[in-house]
Design an enzyme around this catalytic site. Structure first.
Site, PDB file in Angstrom:
ATOM      1  N   GLY A  57     -15.414 -25.525  12.510  1.00  0.00           N
ATOM      2  CA  GLY A  57     -15.703 -25.401  11.076  1.00  0.00           C
ATOM      3  C   GLY A  57     -16.730 -24.307  10.911  1.00  0.00           C
ATOM      4  O   GLY A  57     -17.411 -23.946  11.873  1.00  0.00           O
ATOM      5  N   CYS A  84     -16.025 -26.771  19.132  1.00  0.00           N
ATOM      6  CA  CYS A  84     -16.947 -25.909  18.388  1.00  0.00           C
ATOM      7  C   CYS A  84     -17.801 -26.707  17.394  1.00  0.00           C
ATOM      8  O   CYS A  84     -18.622 -27.492  17.813  1.00  0.00           O
ATOM      9  CB  CYS A  84     -16.161 -24.775  17.721  1.00  0.00           C
ATOM     10  SG  CYS A  84     -17.234 -23.440  17.200  1.00  0.00           S
ATOM     11  N   TYR A  85     -17.581 -26.545  16.088  1.00  0.00           N
ATOM     12  CA  TYR A  85     -18.361 -27.338  15.132  1.00  0.00           C
ATOM     13  C   TYR A  85     -18.195 -28.836  15.425  1.00  0.00           C
ATOM     14  O   TYR A  85     -19.135 -29.622  15.332  1.00  0.00           O
ATOM     15  CB  TYR A  85     -17.905 -27.036  13.694  1.00  0.00           C
ATOM     16  CG  TYR A  85     -18.605 -27.880  12.646  1.00  0.00           C
ATOM     17  CD1 TYR A  85     -19.859 -27.533  12.171  1.00  0.00           C
ATOM     18  CD2 TYR A  85     -18.001 -29.037  12.145  1.00  0.00           C
ATOM     19  CE1 TYR A  85     -20.510 -28.322  11.224  1.00  0.00           C
ATOM     20  CE2 TYR A  85     -18.633 -29.824  11.198  1.00  0.00           C
ATOM     21  CZ  TYR A  85     -19.889 -29.467  10.741  1.00  0.00           C
ATOM     22  OH  TYR A  85     -20.528 -30.251   9.801  1.00  0.00           O
ATOM     23  N   HIS A 171     -13.263 -22.500  22.196  1.00  0.00           N
ATOM     24  CA  HIS A 171     -11.976 -22.819  21.540  1.00  0.00           C
ATOM     25  C   HIS A 171     -10.837 -22.833  22.561  1.00  0.00           C
ATOM     26  O   HIS A 171     -10.259 -21.774  22.843  1.00  0.00           O
ATOM     27  CB  HIS A 171     -11.667 -21.780  20.456  1.00  0.00           C
ATOM     28  CG  HIS A 171     -12.523 -21.932  19.246  1.00  0.00           C
ATOM     29  ND1 HIS A 171     -12.205 -22.787  18.214  1.00  0.00           N
ATOM     30  CD2 HIS A 171     -13.702 -21.360  18.909  1.00  0.00           C
ATOM     31  CE1 HIS A 171     -13.133 -22.729  17.283  1.00  0.00           C
ATOM     32  NE2 HIS A 171     -14.069 -21.872  17.681  1.00  0.00           N
ATOM     33  N   GLU A 173      -7.915 -23.801  22.119  1.00  0.00           N
ATOM     34  CA  GLU A 173      -6.607 -23.622  21.470  1.00  0.00           C
ATOM     35  C   GLU A 173      -6.170 -22.164  21.359  1.00  0.00           C
ATOM     36  O   GLU A 173      -5.001 -21.882  21.118  1.00  0.00           O
ATOM     37  CB  GLU A 173      -6.607 -24.285  20.079  1.00  0.00           C
ATOM     38  CG  GLU A 173      -7.466 -23.613  19.004  1.00  0.00           C
ATOM     39  CD  GLU A 173      -8.947 -23.992  19.054  1.00  0.00           C
ATOM     40  OE1 GLU A 173      -9.412 -24.445  20.117  1.00  0.00           O
ATOM     41  OE2 GLU A 173      -9.640 -23.811  18.044  1.00  0.00           O
ATOM     42  N   ASP A 229      14.162 -22.586   6.077  1.00  0.00           N
ATOM     43  CA  ASP A 229      13.771 -23.977   5.811  1.00  0.00           C
ATOM     44  C   ASP A 229      14.864 -24.736   5.057  1.00  0.00           C
ATOM     45  O   ASP A 229      15.241 -25.844   5.449  1.00  0.00           O
ATOM     46  CB  ASP A 229      12.459 -24.028   5.013  1.00  0.00           C
ATOM     47  CG  ASP A 229      11.351 -23.250   5.709  1.00  0.00           C
ATOM     48  OD1 ASP A 229      11.492 -22.991   6.921  1.00  0.00           O
ATOM     49  OD2 ASP A 229      10.355 -22.900   5.052  1.00  0.00           O
ATOM     50  N   LYS A 369       6.972 -24.113  11.461  1.00  0.00           N
ATOM     51  CA  LYS A 369       8.124 -23.214  11.379  1.00  0.00           C
ATOM     52  C   LYS A 369       8.893 -23.116  12.704  1.00  0.00           C
ATOM     53  O   LYS A 369      10.126 -23.157  12.715  1.00  0.00           O
ATOM     54  CB  LYS A 369       7.635 -21.817  10.977  1.00  0.00           C
ATOM     55  CG  LYS A 369       8.713 -20.877  10.553  1.00  0.00           C
ATOM     56  CD  LYS A 369       9.028 -21.119   9.112  1.00  0.00           C
ATOM     57  CE  LYS A 369       9.960 -20.147   8.503  1.00  0.00           C
ATOM     58  NZ  LYS A 369      10.057 -20.350   7.063  1.00  0.00           N
TER      59      LYS A 369
END
Ligand code: XMP
Length: 513
Positions: A57, A84-85, A171, A173, A229, A369
């Site tokens: 964040g 992180c945050y 991070h 990710e 979609d 997606k």
């Protein structure tokens, strides 16, 4: 999503990589869902999560206006990983100490693993991680031990094994963290003990069963645009209820060459459904006659489209269900608050008040997606549709500068078809985010044989981007551009010049209008 056996909660504190965290977890065949930090703790308790990830964040934990959470969450017996945050928040919640540093630590940083036996760091050596923080932990809370550090960050990771609470300042990710995936995998499998059996095949089976139960013997109507979609939603609904499904496809005459026929042929030949195509190109051209202002053109195209669409839906619908191809990023309520929410919900369609359905069905509302594409492939939708590049709602209307006429549409369709063919032949289609031809309202002098020509100029636009908010013009090799140019001027009557748009976004936009 009710039928999922094991779920990870990504608790969103407003960081920029939150969707990425959920996608990484899903790549391990474990379903992850994102909830804003405003979600009540009782909702979390009711869900039986196998693990919780606190996201990053932009804030400081000592600023009480920044997102916090009920401390009880750390006592539910559910494994927690703070990033992180989220890492600093865990420290703060448990009485450790966080301080603001003089300098921001940003970028690729060398991390040293201090506790080689940590379950979170299993098989992870000292390696590069991605850091982006100003505040840092200077004292761990009671019961926590330091598991990794960097030069500027003495506590880059910490854990409390007995309570299953883990935290990392970096991070994992983002791909810049060399062993980030392994770390997340360790959390999901070694610590949360997930089985990893959430697969797209089972998603299809479960969703089809749920849709059958929900729809019963009633009718479903779906607006099909030919985009990824709505196409995948149509295929899924067709598998579930066959010809109880009616797809309404409005062809406003502003699609790419032969695209309307391709969509119709695909769905009528491969899937069981009632397919209703409304061809209204001529009426659109009449409405657009003499109009040159880009906003006015967009407004006319948008308003007309929905008039035609809802009129057809009124004819087709008498109760039953209305389906749409909303996907997960359209629905995520962000931890950043309402301003963001308004933007992320823009893909949902507003229905006129006089049209009544029993309910709205959004079978893809839990998928990203890339997962939607995977489902589309498994359901047998042709690759051309599943991997279709984005195409704007107003279609070629935003690529014809000045007045839109039937002739100009034809010129643009032909030139665009050549470009797409050459890009596919060169194999560049996988690496380009979007590529198309624009028809500016410009004619130039040329020479063909012994004759002077005075004809249309067309522009090629091709970009690479991650999110379409910013984009770079694509570095298409000159020989590919040469082939495209050569073919366009030879094969497309009324075109005698081709230029290449070398503007990035910003300051340019992807589309020209
Ligand atoms: P711009 O031109 O704003 O485009 O840089 C960014 C992305 O959005 C697409 N785009 C649209 N998509 N309706 C849509 O559904 C629209 O009115 C529209 N205008 C632009 C554009 O093709 C690009 O992918």
């Amino acid at each position: 999503m009710n039928q999922v056996k094991e779920k990870i909660l990504v608790l969103d504190f407003g960081g920029q990589y939150n969707q990425l965290i959920a996608r990484r977890v899903r790549d391990f065949n474990v379903y992850a869902e994102i909830k804003p930090y405003t979600v009540p703790i009782d909702e979390i308790k009711a869900e039986n999560y196998k693990g919780i990830i606190f996201t990053g964040g932009p804030n400081s934990v000592y600023d009480m206006s920044s997102p916090h959470y009920d401390k009880e969450i750390l006592t539910l017996g559910i494994p927690v990983l703070g990033i992180c945050y989220g890492c600093q928040l865990i420290c703060w919640m448990r009485g450790g100490k966080v301080e603001t540093s003089d300098t921001r630590e940003y970028g690729k940083i060398d991390m040293t693993v201090d506790k080689k036996s940590s379950l979170l760091f299993r098989d992870i050596p000292d390696s590069v991680v991605w850091m982006s923080h100003t505040d840092k932990i200077v004292k761990t809370p009671d019961g926590f031990e330091v598991t990794a550090h960097s030069d500027n960050c003495p506590i880059a990771a910490m854990e409390n094994v007995s309570e299953n609470i883990y935290a990392v300042q970096f991070h994992p990710e983002v791909t810049h963290s060399e062993y980030g995936n392994e770390l997340l995998k360790n959390f999901i499998f070694n610590i949360c003990k997930c089985a990893g059996d959430w697969k797209m095949e089972s998603f299809i089976d479960n969703t089809v069963n749920t849709l059958r139960k929900q729809i019963g013997d009633k009718k479903v109507v779906l607006g099909l645009s030919g985009g990824v979609d709505s196409s995948v939603a149509a295929a899924l609904l067709s598998k579930a209820v066959g010809n109880q499904l009616t797809c309404v496809f409005v062809d406003q005459g502003l699609m790419r060459k032969d695209e309307g026929d391709f969509v119709e042929n695909t769905f009528t030949s491969l899937f069981d459904m009632k397919f209703v195509r409304v061809n209204c190109g001529e009426e659109f051209i009449k409405k657009l006659k003499g109009v040159t202002d880009p906003e006015q053109k967009r407004n006319i195209i948008g308003t007309e489209f929905y008039n035609v669409f809802w009129n057809k839906i009124r004819e087709e619908a008498n109760g039953g269900f209305f389906a749409q191809g909303t996907i997960y990023p359209d629905c995520i309520e962000s931890g950043k608050g309402d301003a963001d929410k308004i933007k992320t919900h823009h893909n949902k369609v507003k229905m006129p008040d006089d049209i009544k359905f029993d309910d709205v069905i959004e079978p893809l509302k839990d998928l990203f997606k890339d997962e939607v594409r995977r489902v589309g492939e498994l359901l047998g939708i042709p690759k051309e549709l599943v991997w279709r590049q984005p195409f704007p709602g107003p279609g070629l209307g935003v690529r014809i500068i000045g007045e839109i006429t039937e002739t100009k549409i034809k010129v643009l369709q032909e030139a665009d078809a050549v470009l797409r063919d050459e890009i596919a032949r060169s194999g560049l289609d996988k690496s380009l985010s979007q590529y198309f031809v624009v028809l500016p309202d410009v004619r130039t002098v040329g020479v063909m044989g012994d004759h002077r020509t005075y004809d249309h100029l067309v522009a090629i636009r091709a970009v690479t981007t991650d999110d379409f908010m910013t984009a770079d013009f694509a570095r298409i090799p000159y020989d590919v551009l040469a082939r495209v140019s050569n073919r366009i001027v030879n094969e497309c009557p009324n075109v005698n010049r081709v230029v290449y748009d070398i503007t990035s976004k910003p300051p340019g936009t992807v589309e020209w209008e």
